[in-house]
Scaffold this motif. Structure first.
Motif, PDB file in Angstrom:
ATOM      1  N   ALA A 152       0.823  -1.214   0.000  1.00  0.00           N
ATOM      2  CA  ALA A 152       0.000   0.000   0.000  1.00  0.00           C
ATOM      3  C   ALA A 152       0.856   1.264   0.000  1.00  0.00           C
ATOM      4  CB  ALA A 152      -0.929   0.001   1.212  1.00  0.00           C
ATOM      5  N   THR A 153       2.067   1.191   0.549  1.00  0.00           N
ATOM      6  CA  THR A 153       2.942   2.354   0.558  1.00  0.00           C
ATOM      7  C   THR A 153       3.739   2.496  -0.731  1.00  0.00           C
ATOM      8  OG1 THR A 153       4.649   1.084   1.728  1.00  0.00           O
ATOM      9  CG2 THR A 153       3.187   2.404   3.067  1.00  0.00           C
ATOM     10  N   GLY A 154       3.584   1.523  -1.656  1.00  0.00           N
ATOM     11  CA  GLY A 154       4.222   1.655  -2.958  1.00  0.00           C
ATOM     12  C   GLY A 154       5.467   0.824  -3.167  1.00  0.00           C
ATOM     13  N   PHE A 155       5.599  -0.270  -2.401  1.00  0.00           N
ATOM     14  CA  PHE A 155       6.806  -1.090  -2.486  1.00  0.00           C
ATOM     15  C   PHE A 155       6.432  -2.571  -2.543  1.00  0.00           C
ATOM     16  CE2 PHE A 155       7.656   2.862  -0.386  1.00  0.00           C
ATOM     17  CZ  PHE A 155       8.778   3.331  -1.038  1.00  0.00           C
ATOM     18  N   ASP A 156       7.343  -3.378  -3.090  1.00  0.00           N
ATOM     19  CA  ASP A 156       7.123  -4.819  -3.176  1.00  0.00           C
ATOM     20  C   ASP A 156       7.561  -5.495  -1.876  1.00  0.00           C
ATOM     21  OD1 ASP A 156       6.106  -4.833  -5.730  1.00  0.00           O
ATOM     22  OD2 ASP A 156       8.022  -5.271  -6.698  1.00  0.00           O
ATOM     23  N   PRO A 157       6.667  -6.211  -1.192  1.00  0.00           N
ATOM     24  CA  PRO A 157       7.080  -6.947  -0.003  1.00  0.00           C
ATOM     25  C   PRO A 157       7.844  -8.213  -0.381  1.00  0.00           C
ATOM     26  CG  PRO A 157       4.759  -7.325  -0.453  1.00  0.00           C
ATOM     27  CD  PRO A 157       5.226  -6.332  -1.470  1.00  0.00           C
ATOM     28  N   VAL A 158       8.916  -8.487   0.335  1.00  0.00           N
ATOM     29  CA  VAL A 158       9.695  -9.707   0.134  1.00  0.00           C
ATOM     30  C   VAL A 158       9.777 -10.449   1.459  1.00  0.00           C
ATOM     31  CG1 VAL A 158      12.004 -10.639  -0.329  1.00  0.00           C
ATOM     32  CG2 VAL A 158      11.064  -8.846  -1.794  1.00  0.00           C
ATOM     33  N   ASP A 159       9.326 -11.683   1.473  1.00  0.00           N
ATOM     34  CA  ASP A 159       9.337 -12.501   2.678  1.00  0.00           C
ATOM     35  C   ASP A 159      10.775 -12.907   2.998  1.00  0.00           C
ATOM     36  OD1 ASP A 159       9.007 -14.354   4.705  1.00  0.00           O
ATOM     37  OD2 ASP A 159       7.326 -15.375   3.742  1.00  0.00           O
ATOM     38  N   SER A 160      11.279 -12.407   4.130  1.00  0.00           N
ATOM     39  CA  SER A 160      12.646 -12.777   4.525  1.00  0.00           C
ATOM     40  C   SER A 160      12.634 -13.851   5.610  1.00  0.00           C
ATOM     41  CB  SER A 160      13.434 -11.548   4.985  1.00  0.00           C
ATOM     42  OG  SER A 160      12.771 -10.854   6.020  1.00  0.00           O
ATOM     43  N   VAL A 161      11.555 -14.619   5.635  1.00  0.00           N
ATOM     44  CA  VAL A 161      11.381 -15.818   6.464  1.00  0.00           C
ATOM     45  C   VAL A 161      11.180 -15.430   7.943  1.00  0.00           C
ATOM     46  CG1 VAL A 161      12.120 -18.207   6.724  1.00  0.00           C
ATOM     47  CG2 VAL A 161      12.917 -16.902   4.775  1.00  0.00           C
ATOM     48  N   GLY A 162      11.664 -16.247   8.875  1.00  0.00           N
ATOM     49  CA  GLY A 162      11.338 -16.082  10.284  1.00  0.00           C
ATOM     50  C   GLY A 162      12.109 -14.987  10.987  1.00  0.00           C
ATOM     51  N   LEU A 163      11.653 -14.663  12.199  1.00  0.00           N
ATOM     52  CA  LEU A 163      12.256 -13.569  12.956  1.00  0.00           C
ATOM     53  C   LEU A 163      13.715 -13.849  13.310  1.00  0.00           C
ATOM     54  CD1 LEU A 163      10.815 -10.959  13.667  1.00  0.00           C
ATOM     55  CD2 LEU A 163      10.572 -11.804  16.006  1.00  0.00           C
ATOM     56  N   LEU A 164      14.071 -15.108  13.496  1.00  0.00           N
ATOM     57  CA  LEU A 164      15.468 -15.432  13.791  1.00  0.00           C
ATOM     58  C   LEU A 164      16.395 -15.055  12.638  1.00  0.00           C
ATOM     59  CD1 LEU A 164      15.259 -18.872  15.644  1.00  0.00           C
ATOM     60  CD2 LEU A 164      16.064 -16.689  16.570  1.00  0.00           C
ATOM     61  N   ASN A 165      15.826 -14.974  11.431  1.00  0.00           N
ATOM     62  CA  ASN A 165      16.623 -14.565  10.269  1.00  0.00           C
ATOM     63  C   ASN A 165      16.512 -13.076   9.959  1.00  0.00           C
ATOM     64  OD1 ASN A 165      18.043 -16.849   9.193  1.00  0.00           O
ATOM     65  ND2 ASN A 165      16.069 -17.737   8.659  1.00  0.00           N
ATOM     66  N   SER A 166      15.811 -12.327  10.822  1.00  0.00           N
ATOM     67  CA  SER A 166      15.617 -10.905  10.535  1.00  0.00           C
ATOM     68  C   SER A 166      16.916 -10.101  10.622  1.00  0.00           C
ATOM     69  CB  SER A 166      14.568 -10.304  11.471  1.00  0.00           C
ATOM     70  OG  SER A 166      14.972 -10.403  12.832  1.00  0.00           O
ATOM     71  N   TRP A 167      17.986 -10.692  11.159  1.00  0.00           N
ATOM     72  CA  TRP A 167      19.281 -10.008  11.147  1.00  0.00           C
ATOM     73  C   TRP A 167      19.732  -9.719   9.719  1.00  0.00           C
ATOM     74  CZ3 TRP A 167      23.169 -12.268   8.422  1.00  0.00           C
ATOM     75  CH2 TRP A 167      23.057 -13.644   8.166  1.00  0.00           C
ATOM     76  N   ARG A 168      19.205 -10.458   8.761  1.00  0.00           N
ATOM     77  CA  ARG A 168      19.598 -10.266   7.366  1.00  0.00           C
ATOM     78  C   ARG A 168      19.136  -8.914   6.801  1.00  0.00           C
ATOM     79  NH1 ARG A 168      21.529 -14.870   4.913  1.00  0.00           N
ATOM     80  NH2 ARG A 168      21.288 -16.796   6.113  1.00  0.00           N
ATOM     81  N   GLN A 169      18.228  -8.230   7.509  1.00  0.00           N
ATOM     82  CA  GLN A 169      17.781  -6.916   7.050  1.00  0.00           C
ATOM     83  C   GLN A 169      18.134  -5.815   8.049  1.00  0.00           C
ATOM     84  OE1 GLN A 169      13.763  -8.678   7.092  1.00  0.00           O
ATOM     85  NE2 GLN A 169      13.003  -6.724   7.914  1.00  0.00           N
ATOM     86  N   GLN A 170      19.016  -6.140   8.992  1.00  0.00           N
ATOM     87  CA  GLN A 170      19.456  -5.153   9.971  1.00  0.00           C
ATOM     88  C   GLN A 170      20.508  -4.218   9.366  1.00  0.00           C
ATOM     89  OE1 GLN A 170      18.739  -7.956  13.955  1.00  0.00           O
ATOM     90  NE2 GLN A 170      20.810  -7.278  13.448  1.00  0.00           N
ATOM     91  N   PRO A 171      20.826  -3.111  10.063  1.00  0.00           N
ATOM     92  CA  PRO A 171      21.822  -2.169   9.554  1.00  0.00           C
ATOM     93  C   PRO A 171      23.137  -2.831   9.157  1.00  0.00           C
ATOM     94  CG  PRO A 171      20.689  -1.221  11.425  1.00  0.00           C
ATOM     95  CD  PRO A 171      20.203  -2.634  11.311  1.00  0.00           C
ATOM     96  N   SER A 172      23.703  -2.319   8.061  1.00  0.00           N
ATOM     97  CA  SER A 172      25.006  -2.732   7.526  1.00  0.00           C
ATOM     98  C   SER A 172      24.998  -4.104   6.873  1.00  0.00           C
ATOM     99  CB  SER A 172      26.097  -2.669   8.611  1.00  0.00           C
ATOM    100  OG  SER A 172      26.217  -1.355   9.091  1.00  0.00           O
TER     101      SER A 172
END
Length: 230
Positions: A152-172
């Motif tokens: 809705a904000t104008g971007f494509d959502p990409v499933d980056s799997v579970g919360l334990l893997n959310s470090w993959r979208q953290q800073p740096s």
């Protein structure tokens, strides 16, 4: 999009708020003064964009929030800006820590996109070169709600799997604030190196702080202190 979203933020992601309000502009607005505790009782999702160290302070707000309410964490951990958190410095993913503080499962989204990107670079669904935004979480239904908000904000959502893997979208990490398309973002998420991310973050902050000390005539004392530690 006819859904109720409650925002707890410090203004960083006003672009999310503004776009969703515009998209719902045809609905009649009837405002009345209510407490935060009352406001969160009848919403589909709560979006959190607050200073990272403040999460324990908002925990009581969730005591009576219905279990079905989706909680979206958009914040990022920058120890120089707030305080060091030993668990995260030790490798715990940021949003796992957030979930523990507020006693609720969360979906991590909108953290890996700049406020200016949100405000200016959204495109209609299907547009060529549309920027993608990673969405991480353990509940498929909650992730689906977050994904709809991203779209809705104008971007494509990409499933980056579970919360334990959310470090993959953290800073740096390669996925963080790099304005990638869906295929590029998927590759960036896979290429992330957990061990190197904190080192990359510190190197980036040191470079930024040093440049501020060099170019500003009256740099903040905290910036000076951080630059001297690099």
């Amino acid at each position: 999009m006819d859904r109720k979203i409650f925002f707890i933020d410090s203004g960083r992601h006003a672009g999310i708020r503004g776009f969703l309000r515009l998209s719902a502009g045809r609905r009649q607005k009837r405002a009345k003064a209510v407490s935060k505790e009352e406001a969160v009782q009848d919403v589909e999702a709560i979006v959190l964009s607050i200073p990272f160290a403040k999460y324990p302070d908002v925990a009581p707000l969730f005591n009576n929030v219905p279990e079905a309410t989706v909680v979206i964490d958009t914040s990022n951990y920058y120890p120089f800006r707030e305080r060091a958190i030993a668990d995260i410095d030790g490798g715990k993913p940021e949003s796992v820590w957030v979930s523990e503080q507020i006693g609720r499962p969360v979906v991590k989204a909108f953290n890996a996109v700049l406020a200016v990107t949100l405000a200016e670079k959204g495109q209609p669904s299907g547009a060529s070169g549309r920027i993608a935004v990673p969405v991480a979480g353990d509940d498929p239904e909650a992730k689906a709600v977050a994904a709809k908000l991203v779209d809705a904000t104008g971007f494509d959502p990409v499933d980056s799997v579970g919360l334990l893997n959310s470090w993959r979208q953290q800073p740096s990490t390669p996925a963080y604030c790099t304005e990638l398309t869906t295929s590029e973002l998927k590759a960036a998420l896979q290429s992330a190196d957990k061990a190197r991310a904190p080192e990359n973050r510190e190197a980036l902050l040191c470079s930024f702080a040093s440049s501020l000390v060099t170019t500003l005539s009256f740099p903040a004392l905290t910036t000076k202190a951080h630059a001297r530690s690099c």
